[in-house]
Motif scaffolding. Structure first.
Motif: not given
Length: 736
Positions: A4, A8, A12, A41, A45
């Motif tokens: 996970k 991310y 990103t 997601l 974030a």
């Protein structure tokens, strides 16, 4: 957890990189990827990623206002729809509403209305492309081969990444080159030349679009060509080839910054080599070409079904055998009543006779036990009360004979039923073994198949396709080869070299493709057999009563010699029957015990003669040999130095109903010879004279050995054959 975090981090980084991409004073790429990522997601974030990326790429009040409006509109949409009800269209509408912040840019004179509208359209397009490309990566984790739309979207995303990375060029070090070379190498290794060129065009086109210079696109295309040539080689060589191609193209099309370009390419090659082999293997199995998983599944499913049917069929034969084993019903003991019906019916004193049914039954029981009826065996009630004793005794003897005949027929029927039952059980065992082997799944090797196809074609054996199937410990290979290129020796040598094991061609057949044939290969045993025979009929006989056979089935080799009783046509027929039955049962895979028992019973039922049988069975993989002797003279195992004698005491086939063969098992090594002889040869030598003579002969030529033994036997018998004479020899040798 780590997966996970990695997910991310990757998204990103992708958003931040795409924020730097600019085309005609528009930067829609970071927004577009961000919108698509919101569906997979956490929005919070990803919002930090797009805010940071946009501010780093274009700091200023206009960017802040635009970000604030867009983030507010999208955030409110996410909260109101509780995210689980979100779809891409909701986010696109929210982003469009949020773009009201762009009005400040227009009012401040930093951008035109048309430019902002185009940017909005590009953001929607990039969002759709990114959503389609990221879904199989983030949601499905590459569990299936990409669809055409997903592949195209991934290529478009690669173009965006290439364009955006080029904007991050620092000190002439272009990260787009690093990513492009890495993707080219991995695409070549995983999916071949087509994927490598697609990766080169996608990233190279984006970078060239940014710089308005096609030299980088050309350099990556050349790198893809070099990588494709070495796609089958180890990954290090593929990476080195791609880097070499890029260097050559850079010096041909470059603009003087070759050193930094080479450094960027080297970084990409190193990045491609650092990917774990396990991950590369997973990508190959999922995305690679030519894996044909459906074909493999179909083959294994078909084998499993066939194995199950064979086992079920074998069970039917086993049930039939159980039924055949049931004993026949005993004969009804109503002989006393039958006797009274035949004798007393015409007697005038029948109404006043004192002989009862019980007395008649006692009389017949005694007669059956003694085998006949006599005065002394008559019960007193019959002897004193019957006036027709002569007729009673005569009819009793007749009934005893009829009963004996029926009992003999019942016993013979029972024996036949048991014989049939044994064969039914034998068929069951054979089918069970076939079902077990057939149900084993087939293991296959796509990489070896591709390598084998290329190697054969390189050796002028044009191979269209190859299939390598492992079934248990056996490996079977099927090749589709041009008919005018079939060279068995070259094929065997090439296949043995590629698979690092011995293989031999077992068959060649036509295919439904014009000009192409199918070649079948199987594992070659460690040993091979060279055999020969020499024989002569008895003087005065047209044919010999001796029959022999050589059979090779898979990795087993059988040599058999049958010597029928007597000589001439009758002995020939008897020995041929024995050999034919042995061959048939052997080919069917029956065990030796059932083979010999069955042949013995058939011969004892079907003829008045008997036959001596000598059988040698050799396992060419392990060298283990079984020497089975049934009324045959001694056999001999000859090597370079000594001779071993194998003698047996079993009676010939067909002489008695219950036969016990004499079986000796031993291991035969390379350059040993097994020698079988019939009585006509053995009787010509005294003591161990035949063994001594064989020991003096070289073991390398079986035909010369057979001829020498036969000539010696004829000379010892005065130059004439007093009986049928036959000599068989099989030499076992290591394959080269």
């Amino acid at each position: 957890m780590w997966k996970k975090i990695a997910k991310y981090a990757a998204v990103t980084l992708l958003i931040i990189v795409c924020c730097f991409g600019e085309l005609y004073h528009m930067r829609p790429f970071g927004y577009g990827v961000w919108l698509a990522g919101l569906l997979f997601l956490n929005p919070l974030a990803l919002t930090f990623a797009v805010v940071g990326g946009e501010l780093a790429a274009a700091p200023g009040l206009a960017t802040v206002i635009e970000l604030a409006c867009t983030v507010a509109a999208v955030g409110l949409t996410v909260v109101l729809l509780r995210r689980k009800k979100l779809c891409l269209w909701h986010l696109l509408i929210a982003a469009a509403v949020g773009k009201i912040g762009c009005a400040y840019r227009v009012v401040a004179g930093e951008s035109a209305v048309l430019t902002e509208l185009l940017s909005l359209g590009f953001e929607a397009l990039i969002a759709l492309v990114a959503y389609t490309a990221l879904k199989p990566l983030l949601v499905d984790a590459l569990k299936y081969r990409l669809l055409e739309a997903e592949t195209a979207s991934l290529a478009m995303l690669g173009l965006v990444v290439g364009l955006s990375l080029s904007a991050l060029e620092l000190f002439d070090f272009n990260p787009a080159v690093t990513v492009g070379v890495a993707l080219v190498v991995l695409a070549a290794v995983v999916s071949g030349a087509g994927a490598a060129f697609a990766a080169a065009v996608a990233v190279g086109a984006g970078a060239s679009l940014y710089a308005f210079d096609a030299s980088l696109l050309a350099a990556l295309a050349v790198a893809a060509a070099f990588a494709a040539l070495f796609a089958a080689a180890p990954r290090m060589l593929t990476a080195a080839a791609a880097m070499l191609g890029f260097i050559m193209a850079t010096y041909l099309f470059g603009d003087g910054n070759g050193a930094m370009a080479v450094a960027a390419a080297a970084a990409g090659a190193l990045l491609a080599m650092c990917l774990p082999p396990r991950a590369v293997k997973y990508l190959k199995n999922t995305l690679g070409e030519g894996q044909r998983p459906a074909l493999r599944y179909m083959i294994n499913r078909t084998r499993s079904d066939m194995g199950g049917r064979l086992t079920e069929t074998g069970r039917i034969f086993g049930d039939m055998g159980q039924v055949m084993c049931a004993e026949s019903a005993p004969l009804k003991s109503d002989l006393g009543r039958t006797l009274r019906a035949r004798v007393c019916a015409d007697c005038r004193d029948c109404k006043h006779c004192s002989v009862t049914d019980a007395a008649a039954d006692e009389l017949m029981r005694t007669a059956v036990a003694n085998g006949h009826a006599g005065i002394s065996a008559l019960p007193p009630s019959v002897a004193d009360g019957c006036s027709h004793l002569a007729a009673v005794i005569k009819e009793s003897d007749r009934l005893v004979a009829e009963h004996a005949a029926l009992e003999t027929a019942r016993r013979r029927e029972g024996e036949i039923r048991m014989t049939v039952a044994e064969h039914l059980f034998g068929i069951r065992d054979v089918l069970d073994e076939m079902g077990r082997r057939e149900a084993q799944p087939v293991g296959m090797h796509p990489e070896l198949e591709r390598k084998l196809t290329e190697e054969l074609t390189y050796r002028n054996v044009v191979c269209g396709e190859s299939l390598i199937a492992e079934v248990g410990e056996d490996t079977k290979i099927t090749l589709v080869v041009r008919l005018d290129c079939i060279d068995k020796q070259t094929i065997e040598q090439t296949v043995s070299k590629v698979l690092k094991a011995r293989f031999s061609v077992t068959g060649v057949s036509d295919s439904n493709l014009s000009g192409w044939g199918i070649v079948y290969l199987e594992n070659s045993p460690r040993l091979d057999a060279l055999f020969a025979a020499a024989s002569v009929a008895k003087d005065g006989s047209i044919v010999s009563g001796d029959t022999h056979s050589f059979i090779k089935i898979g990795s087993r080799f059988m040599m058999a010699l049958s010597d029928g009783m007597g000589s001439g046509e009758q002995a020939r027929t008897l020995s041929e029957n024995a050999i034919t039955l042995v061959e048939s049962f052997y080919k069917a895979g029956y065990p030796y015990e059932l083979i010999l028992k069955s042949v013995n019973r058939f011969l004892s039922y079907g003829s008045d003669g008997f036959s001596a049988v000598d059988i040698t069975v050799i396992d060419l993989n392990e060298g283990r040999s079984d020497l089975i002797k049934i009324g045959a003279p001694a056999s001999y195992i000859k090597n370079a130095d000594t001779v071993s004698i194998v003698r047996g005491e079993a009676l010939p086939l067909g002489m008695v109903e219950e036969m016990r063969p004499y079986i000796v098992s031993r291991v035969m090594h390379g350059d040993e010879v097994a020698v079988l002889v019939s009585d006509g040869v053995a009787d010509c030598f005294e003591g161990d004279g035949l063994a001594d003579f064989i020991n003096k002969l070289p073991p390398y030529n079986p035909q010369a050995l057979c001829s020498a033994v036969l000539e010696k036997a004829l000379s010892l018998s005065g130059g004439r054959a007093r009986d049928d004479m036959t000599v068989l020899a099989t030499r076992v040798f290591e394959r080269v």
